[in-house]
Design a protein around this motif. Structure first.
Motif, PDB file in Angstrom:
ATOM      1  N   UNK A   1      -4.850  11.996   6.547  1.00  0.00           N
ATOM      2  CA  UNK A   1      -3.816  12.219   5.533  1.00  0.00           C
ATOM      3  C   UNK A   1      -3.887  11.156   4.443  1.00  0.00           C
ATOM      4  N   UNK A   2      -4.019   9.898   4.843  1.00  0.00           N
ATOM      5  CA  UNK A   2      -4.080   8.805   3.869  1.00  0.00           C
ATOM      6  C   UNK A   2      -5.316   8.924   2.989  1.00  0.00           C
TER       7      UNK A   2
ATOM      8  N   UNK B   1       2.534  11.722  14.768  1.00  0.00           N
ATOM      9  CA  UNK B   1       1.920  11.817  13.450  1.00  0.00           C
ATOM     10  C   UNK B   1       2.772  12.689  12.530  1.00  0.00           C
ATOM     11  N   UNK B   2       3.263  13.808  13.050  1.00  0.00           N
ATOM     12  CA  UNK B   2       4.144  14.660  12.259  1.00  0.00           C
ATOM     13  C   UNK B   2       5.430  13.961  11.879  1.00  0.00           C
ATOM     14  N   UNK B   3       5.976  13.189  12.803  1.00  0.00           N
ATOM     15  CA  UNK B   3       7.197  12.427  12.525  1.00  0.00           C
ATOM     16  C   UNK B   3       6.986  11.463  11.368  1.00  0.00           C
ATOM     17  N   UNK B   4       5.927  10.651  11.426  1.00  0.00           N
ATOM     18  CA  UNK B   4       5.680   9.682  10.356  1.00  0.00           C
ATOM     19  C   UNK B   4       5.339  10.377   9.040  1.00  0.00           C
ATOM     20  N   UNK B   5       4.588  11.471   9.099  1.00  0.00           N
ATOM     21  CA  UNK B   5       4.213  12.209   7.893  1.00  0.00           C
ATOM     22  C   UNK B   5       5.457  12.715   7.158  1.00  0.00           C
TER      23      UNK B   5
ATOM     24  N   UNK C   1       0.867  -1.181   0.000  1.00  0.00           N
ATOM     25  CA  UNK C   1       0.000   0.000   0.000  1.00  0.00           C
ATOM     26  C   UNK C   1       0.903   1.230   0.000  1.00  0.00           C
ATOM     27  N   UNK C   2       0.310   2.397  -0.147  1.00  0.00           N
ATOM     28  CA  UNK C   2       1.078   3.618  -0.183  1.00  0.00           C
ATOM     29  C   UNK C   2       1.718   3.939   1.159  1.00  0.00           C
ATOM     30  N   UNK C   3       2.694   4.843   1.160  1.00  0.00           N
ATOM     31  CA  UNK C   3       3.441   5.134   2.385  1.00  0.00           C
ATOM     32  C   UNK C   3       2.583   5.722   3.503  1.00  0.00           C
ATOM     33  N   UNK C   4       1.635   6.611   3.159  1.00  0.00           N
ATOM     34  CA  UNK C   4       0.794   7.199   4.206  1.00  0.00           C
ATOM     35  C   UNK C   4      -0.221   6.193   4.729  1.00  0.00           C
TER      36      UNK C   4
END
Length: 297
Positions: free
Chosen positions: A205-206, A87-91, A40-43
């Motif tokens: 975001x996803x 969440x900001x870190x992973x984004x 699946x996509x990264x987000x």
């Protein structure tokens, strides 16, 4: 006056917490492999990493409640900020991976301890000692040797490199917020509630950035489950436990152990290079953590 038994008990607690940091770093370091296999996509994979962890984290928090005599602190500001910062870190991490090289993204992400040590005294009242600063310098040099051979300065990747800096900033803030949250609550409760916040943000975001929610096959499902259970419940859970017993400044150096473990996993799983310079860099990271280790008094 501190008694000898009290000192010995404290030393054992610190040793267990440091071991938790190391194991947590290993569990987090394998997450890029799960991302590659997730289909699946990264987000979307970042969302599943936290969303699929929630049932186990809810169970952990429930089991903790039975042996905790302290009142429930509720949804404190520190817990909410912990979720938002992660969440900001992973984004930004996933954006940096898309816009720059893996080496650059990883190297810049490992700079989170710089932010932690810069803000630790100001924001959470924990002083940074000279051994910690010396350890940080050794770890930064080691990370440069470990990853630097594969990293390149390229103006076309400038935006991606900025995303890497954003990753390090948010992960550094995550350490500080988690440290404060752990002063009031047990690790399972903090991680469970903060993960709800993270999942809500990354789900949005996803939904906006990607439209493929289901992996193509069973291997993708397994990768997502392992990323949630190993990297988040295991890795972040061990980190949350350790931050209840160790300073944020020292604990943040675990990120460099994550870079070392990631290099080893890359060598074992994907045949990536692990030569003399990389080994010297890994040794520098280990020495840096030893220099910055907690000391009595």
């Amino acid at each position: 006056m501190t008694t000898v038994p009290d000192t010995a008990a404290r030393s054992r607690t610190v040793l267990v917490a440091v071991a938790a940091l190391v194991l947590g770093a290993v569990a987090m370091a394998i997450s890029p492999a799960f991302v590659r296999w997730a289909e699946v996509g990264p987000f979307t994979s970042a969302f599943y990493r936290v969303f699929l962890a929630l049932p186990l984290l809810a169970l952990w928090a429930s089991l903790e409640r039975g042996g905790d005599t302290r009142p429930d602190p509720g949804w404190t500001r520190a817990i909410v900020l912990t979720g938002l910062f992660f969440a900001g870190d992973l984004f930004f991490w996933h954006l940096s991976v898309l816009k720059t090289t893996i080496a650059n993204a990883t190297l810049l992400a490992t700079m989170a301890p710089v932010w932690v040590m810069a803000f630790s005294s100001l924001f959470i009242g924990e002083p940074v000692t000279r051994p910690m600063l010396a350890g940080l310098a050794l770890c930064v040099a080691g990370a440069g040797l470990l990853i630097g051979a594969s990293s390149l300065l390229d103006p076309s990747r400038f935006v991606g490199d900025l995303y890497g800096v954003g990753t390090s900033l948010f992960f550094g803030l995550y350490f500080l917020a988690m440290r404060v949250a752990r002063r009031e609550a047990r690790p399972g409760l903090v991680l469970y509630r903060s993960t709800i916040v993270t999942a809500a943000v990354l789900g949005l975001v996803a939904a906006v950035a990607e439209n493929a929610w289901l992996p193509a096959g069973l291997s993708g499902v397994v990768a997502l489950l392992l990323m949630a259970w190993v990297s988040h419940v295991g890795g972040q859970g061990l980190l949350a436990y350790a931050l209840g017993h160790l300073s944020a400044a020292f604990s943040s150096l675990v990120i460099f152990m994550e870079a070392l473990a990631a290099a080893v996993f890359g060598y074992l799983l994907f045949g990536e290079t692990l030569g003399t310079w990389e080994l010297l860099g890994g040794a520098g990271i280990l020495v840096g953590i030893w220099v910055a280790r907690p000391r009595e008094g």
